[in-house]
Design an enzyme around this catalytic site. Structure first.
Site, PDB file in Angstrom:
ATOM      1  N   CYS A   1       0.754  -1.248   0.000  1.00 34.48           N
ATOM      2  CA  CYS A   1       0.000   0.000   0.000  1.00 34.48           C
ATOM      3  C   CYS A   1       0.789   1.305   0.000  1.00 34.48           C
ATOM      4  CB  CYS A   1      -0.927   0.015   1.221  1.00 34.48           C
ATOM      5  SG  CYS A   1      -1.994  -1.427   1.384  1.00 34.48           S
TER       6      CYS A   1
ATOM      7  N   HIS B   1      -2.279   6.979   4.657  1.00 34.39           N
ATOM      8  CA  HIS B   1      -1.208   5.991   4.803  1.00 34.39           C
ATOM      9  C   HIS B   1       0.146   6.511   4.325  1.00 34.39           C
ATOM     10  CE1 HIS B   1      -0.142   1.393   4.649  1.00 34.39           C
ATOM     11  NE2 HIS B   1       0.296   2.000   5.759  1.00 34.39           N
TER      12      HIS B   1
END
Length: 540
Positions: free
Chosen positions: A76, A133
């Site tokens: 990710c 993130h």
């Protein structure tokens, strides 16, 4: 509370107008809507798998151009860092830890001018929705400080889709609105909550245009949380599917998540059309990496049912590609991608482009579309992005990219990774896990625990694949092409001289993390920045 967000976003657009954020040439700049789906593998959506119900994505794909050889990182955070900076993922420190656990004191290097910063220079109104993130231990790493005019989403790498509880223990809520925890707004399915935020932005922009005759072009970076674990979807979406058998609940719930992605895209495009903005829109849809197909059916996936709020399961499909998320096989790094919208030249609609493209290339490509110079000489590492718009728009017939660094890890003395040059792909890794083909959907009742095969490609005997001829990586042809191996290995070794992040992982600070959580009614946030306790209690 969402009404309050509408007012705030609307006021912000008026402020941008007053500050000269809009200029006379804005009609020539398209609205840029970038959807980044989470953990959706190659075998989706419906244009790759007709079991899945995604009519909006299917239509946009049919009327757009598919980027058939689009690559990301294998998990990710580095993909997101690459997208926003135009640097290959291996140059980012999050390749070491994926910013896990959330107590880690790390973020996207502040020396970089982000894509959002660049588009603001081109007078865009910039908005982040959904997953971040990219660091949050200090406020300087959060979206509002990285070029985004507004942000609404969550700061860490994953959370419960309904409660917004992050993947930490003891529990903490992860929902962030502009520069503070989103008190009282948690407890709703993120698929709806985040889509509503996008609709507010579009409607406010249209209202501003109607009221003043002008408004800035939009850049919306919509980083969906679907279809990342936990496997959860509204019952109504899971009930679109009529699977039978022991794995019917798991499969229908997961496919319901994909249909939820389609619903979000439909609602956004409908809003753009209703606002009279669609004809000036360029839409990009992709995923951040392949599906994590290595879950255990009996170890948790079997219990997933459409009305479950638990759903602790890693599942999906990269069929027919080899590998999974967390691998450099095609199944981990090759993602379904298309560009659509009326701004795409008509002669490119319905086409498939096979030339190489990397997620870092969106930096220079979207800068080009917006009319701003992508140069970023102040970054700690030089720019890798290539402007792909001439290729996407049909001005040139060949991709300008012929080289990709999938990974080049120097965190230990054992340098590992994978590179692509033209048709050839080289692996240098003595212990490549999850090297098998996981099938049409994994895990499932027939194969409850997919085998965890390992492919050994040590430096003295690296592996070589011809991806053009062997997209599913069935045949290691290193022995048949020793000269190619030699040339590729020399190219791999030349990367040793490029910038690499520090070898040691950034430290964690659980004490400071939970001090923040305890002071903010159970919500997490920038735990190493000065803060004051909130004035009102929040819902947890």
């Amino acid at each position: 509370m969402m009404t309050t967000r509408r007012v705030v976003v609307g006021l912000l657009l008026f402020v941008l107008m007053a500050a000269g954020h809009v200029h006379g040439k804005q009609q020539k700049q398209p609205h840029i809507i970038f959807f980044l789906t989470d953990d959706l593998g190659w075998n989706a959506p419906s244009f790759h798998n007709n079991e899945i119900i995604t009519p909006t994505l299917h239509h946009l794909h049919a009327n757009g151009v598919e980027l058939y050889s689009h690559y990301t990182y294998m998990f990710c955070s580095p993909t997101r860092a690459s997208f926003l900076t135009g640097r290959f993922p291996y140059k980012h420190e999050m390749t070491n830890t994926n910013l896990l656990p959330p107590t880690r004191m790390l973020g996207l290097d502040l020396s970089y001018t982000t894509l959002a910063d660049k588009l603001k220079q081109a007078n865009y109104s910039t908005h982040h929705i959904g997953k971040w993130h990219l660091g949050m231990y200090k406020k300087e790493y959060t979206p509002r400080y990285r070029g985004f005019d507004t942000t609404f989403g969550f700061l860490t790498g994953g959370e419960n889709h309904y409660t917004q509880r992050a993947f930490v223990s003891p529990p903490a809520v992860d929902l962030w609105d502009e520069e503070a925890p989103a008190y009282g707004m948690n407890g709703t399915w993120t698929g709806k909550m985040f889509t509503d935020a996008a609709l507010d932005i579009i409607r406010n922009n249209a209202q501003l245009r109607n009221a003043t005759g002008d408004a800035p072009p939009l850049f919306i970076y919509f980083a969906l949380h679907d279809v990342h674990a936990p496997t959860q979807s509204p019952v109504r979406l899971a009930q679109l599917y009529n699977f039978t058998g022991d794995d019917a609940g798991l499969k229908s719930t997961f496919y319901g998540m994909i249909s939820g992605v389609d619903e979000a895209v439909r609602n956004v495009t409908d809003a753009l059309k209703a606002a009279g903005m669609w004809n000036d829109t360029l839409l990009v849809w992709t995923s951040d990496n392949g599906s994590p197909t290595m879950g255990s059916f009996n170890g948790g996936c079997k219990n997933v049912v459409p009305d479950s709020r638990g759903g602790a399961c890693m599942c999906g499909s990269n069929y027919p590609l080899r590998g999974s998320k967390h691998t450099n096989f095609e199944g981990g790094v090759r993602t379904p991608t298309f560009v659509s919208g009326p701004v795409l030249p008509a002669h490119m609609r319905g086409k498939r482009l096979d030339g190489l493209m990397h997620v870092c290339d969106w930096y220079s490509t979207l800068c080009s579309v917006a009319g701003v110079d992508p140069a970023d000489p102040g970054g700690i590492a030089p720019l890798d992005a290539i402007d792909m718009w001439p290729y996407i728009s049909g001005a040139v017939s060949e991709s300008p990219r012929d080289f990709i660094v999938h990974d080049h890890r120097m965190f230990t003395s054992n340098i590992t990774g994978a590179i692509r040059k033209g048709d050839w792909k080289l692996f240098v890794d003595p212990d490549m896990k999850w090297a098998n083909w996981f099938g049409f959907f994994a895990p499932n009742a027939s194969v409850p625990d997919p085998p965890k095969e390992t492919l050994q490609c040590p430096r003295e005997s690296p592996c070589l694949f011809n991806i053009k001829k062997d997209m599913t990586e069935q045949h290691n042809v290193a022995k048949e092409h020793p000269l190619v191996v030699m040339e590729m290995l020399a190219l791999f070794d030349s990367l040793n001289n490029e910038y690499h992040p520090p070898k040691d992982a950034a430290p964690t600070n659980s004490t400071a993390f939970y001090a923040y959580v305890n002071a903010h009614n159970g919500f997490l946030g920038p735990f190493m920045s000065p803060y004051a306790a909130p004035e009102d209690d929040g819902q947890q």
